[in-house]
Design an enzyme around this catalytic site. Sequence first.
Site, PDB file in Angstrom:
ATOM      1  N   ARG A  90       0.869  -1.192   0.000  1.00 45.86           N
ATOM      2  CA  ARG A  90       0.000   0.000   0.000  1.00 45.86           C
ATOM      3  C   ARG A  90       0.905   1.242   0.000  1.00 45.86           C
ATOM      4  O   ARG A  90       1.857   1.303   0.783  1.00 45.86           O
ATOM      5  CB  ARG A  90      -0.933   0.036   1.226  1.00 45.86           C
ATOM      6  N   ASP A 238      -2.368   9.545   7.420  1.00 46.29           N
ATOM      7  CA  ASP A 238      -1.539   8.508   6.805  1.00 46.29           C
ATOM      8  C   ASP A 238      -0.165   9.040   6.421  1.00 46.29           C
ATOM      9  O   ASP A 238       0.824   8.308   6.421  1.00 46.29           O
ATOM     10  CB  ASP A 238      -2.234   7.908   5.582  1.00 46.29           C
TER      11      ASP A 238
HETATM   12  O1  MRU Z   1      -7.429   2.486   4.510  1.00 42.32           O
HETATM   13  P1  MRU Z   1      -7.156   2.507   5.968  1.00 42.32           P
HETATM   14  O2  MRU Z   1      -8.252   1.926   6.794  1.00 42.32           O
HETATM   15  O3  MRU Z   1      -5.796   1.933   6.308  1.00 42.32           O
HETATM   16  O4  MRU Z   1      -7.080   4.064   6.332  1.00 42.32           O
HETATM   17  C1  MRU Z   1      -6.769   4.433   7.642  1.00 42.32           C
HETATM   18  C2  MRU Z   1      -6.856   5.884   7.871  1.00 42.32           C
HETATM   19  O5  MRU Z   1      -7.088   6.668   6.992  1.00 42.32           O
HETATM   20  C3  MRU Z   1      -6.537   6.351   9.264  1.00 42.32           C
HETATM   21  O6  MRU Z   1      -7.241   7.516   9.574  1.00 42.32           O
HETATM   22  C4  MRU Z   1      -5.028   6.631   9.372  1.00 42.32           C
HETATM   23  O7  MRU Z   1      -4.282   5.552   8.912  1.00 42.32           O
HETATM   24  C5  MRU Z   1      -4.638   6.935  10.754  1.00 42.32           C
HETATM   25  S1  MRU Z   1      -4.811   5.550  11.829  1.00 42.32           S
HETATM   26  C6  MRU Z   1      -4.337   6.015  13.371  1.00 42.32           C
END
Ligand code: MRU
Length: 338
Positions: A90, A238
Site C-alpha cells: 500500500r 496517513d
Molecule cells: O485504509 P485505511 O483503513 O488503512 O485508512 C486508515 C486511515 O485513513 C486512518 O485515519 C489513518 O491511517 C490513521 S490511523 C491512526
Amino acid sequence: MAELMTIRWSKNGITMIDQTKLPSGLDYIHITDIRHLWDAIKALKVRGAPALGAAAALGVYLGIKDSKAKTFDAFAKDVEKVIRYLGSSRPTARNLFWGLERMRDIAFRFKDKPIPVIKEKLFAEAQKVIEEDRSVCRKIGEYGAKLIKNNDTILTVCNTGILATIDYGTALGVIYRAHEDGKNIKVFACETRPLLQGARLTAWELDRKGIDVTLICDNMAATVMKNGNISKVLAGADRIAANGDTANKIGTYSLAVLCRYHKIPFYIAAPVSTFDLSIKTGKGIPIEERPHSEVKELFFKEPMASARVKVFNPAFDVTDHTLIAGIITERGIIKPPY
Ligand code: MRU
C-alpha cells in the site's frame, strides 16, 4: 472485557485481528509467510498507519528469520528483497515505509555482527516498534485530551483507534483519554465509504468502551454540523507533508472544508512517524487507488451500479494545512504556521 491487541508476534509468526470480519466476529489470524502478510495488508485485514508500521517491522523479521545467508552482503540482499516486497503493498501510509526503513537501519548498524545476532537485533527492533506505539499513542491522548472540554461532541472519520494502532489509537486515543479523565463526551462516527471503517470498526470500538457513539453516513456530516451538534472534528493521518498538508482517509478533506464553513476546529492526531519531511506539500503524497468492486459491490447484496459504469476509488485525500487547527503528536500539539 478482554483487552485487544491488533497485531503481535506469537508462535513464530504474526498474530493479528482480521479486521475484515468485524463487527460480526472477532477473529485472529496467524501469518507465517510474507506473501500472506502482503495479502492481509492489501485486503485491510490489518490497516491504519501505525498498525501498518508494526506490520512492516514484524514482516521484515518474518521475511528474514529463515534466511540462509552466510555473509552480510547476502543477508542485506534478503532484507532488501523483503522490504521492497512489503513496500509494494500500500503506498500512502508513511508509517509502513518508516517501519521498513527502521529495520533496514538496524541490519546495517549491526553489519559486523554474526547473522544470527543481526536477526536477534531485528526481532528486538520490531518488538520496540510495538512497545513504542503503545506509549506514543498514550502521549498523543494525553496532549489531545487537553483540547477536549466536558460535554464536547466530537466527529471522527475512518478508524484511528485500537485497531489502527497496537492497543490505544491516535484521534480515538484522544477520545479514550478524555473519557478516562471523566469528561462527558459524545462521538459522531462517519461510516467512511466505501470500506466502512467508521461503521464496522470505530462504532464497534467506542461502543465496546462504553462511549456514547452515533453512526452517520458520510453525507450527513454537514447537517449534523449545521444543527450545532459538533464541537470538534478529530481525524488521523496517513502521511503529513513538511507544510502540514495531511493525507488521510477519503472524505477527511471534505470534513475539514465543512469545519471551516461552520467554524468548527479541525484537528489531526498522528505520531511523528507519520510525518514525511521529504515531501514538501500534499501534492507529492502518493494516493492509493483501490478496486472498483469496493464501490460497486462490496457490502451490497446485489451490484449497486451497472458493470459498464466507470469508478474512481481513491482511498485517501489530502487536507490543506490551512484547514487544520492543530496536529496532535506525542511531542505536543503543533499549531500553525506549520
Ligand atoms: O485504509 P485505511 O483503513 O488503512 O485508512 C486508515 C486511515 O485513513 C486512518 O485515519 C489513518 O491511517 C490513521 S490511523 C491512526
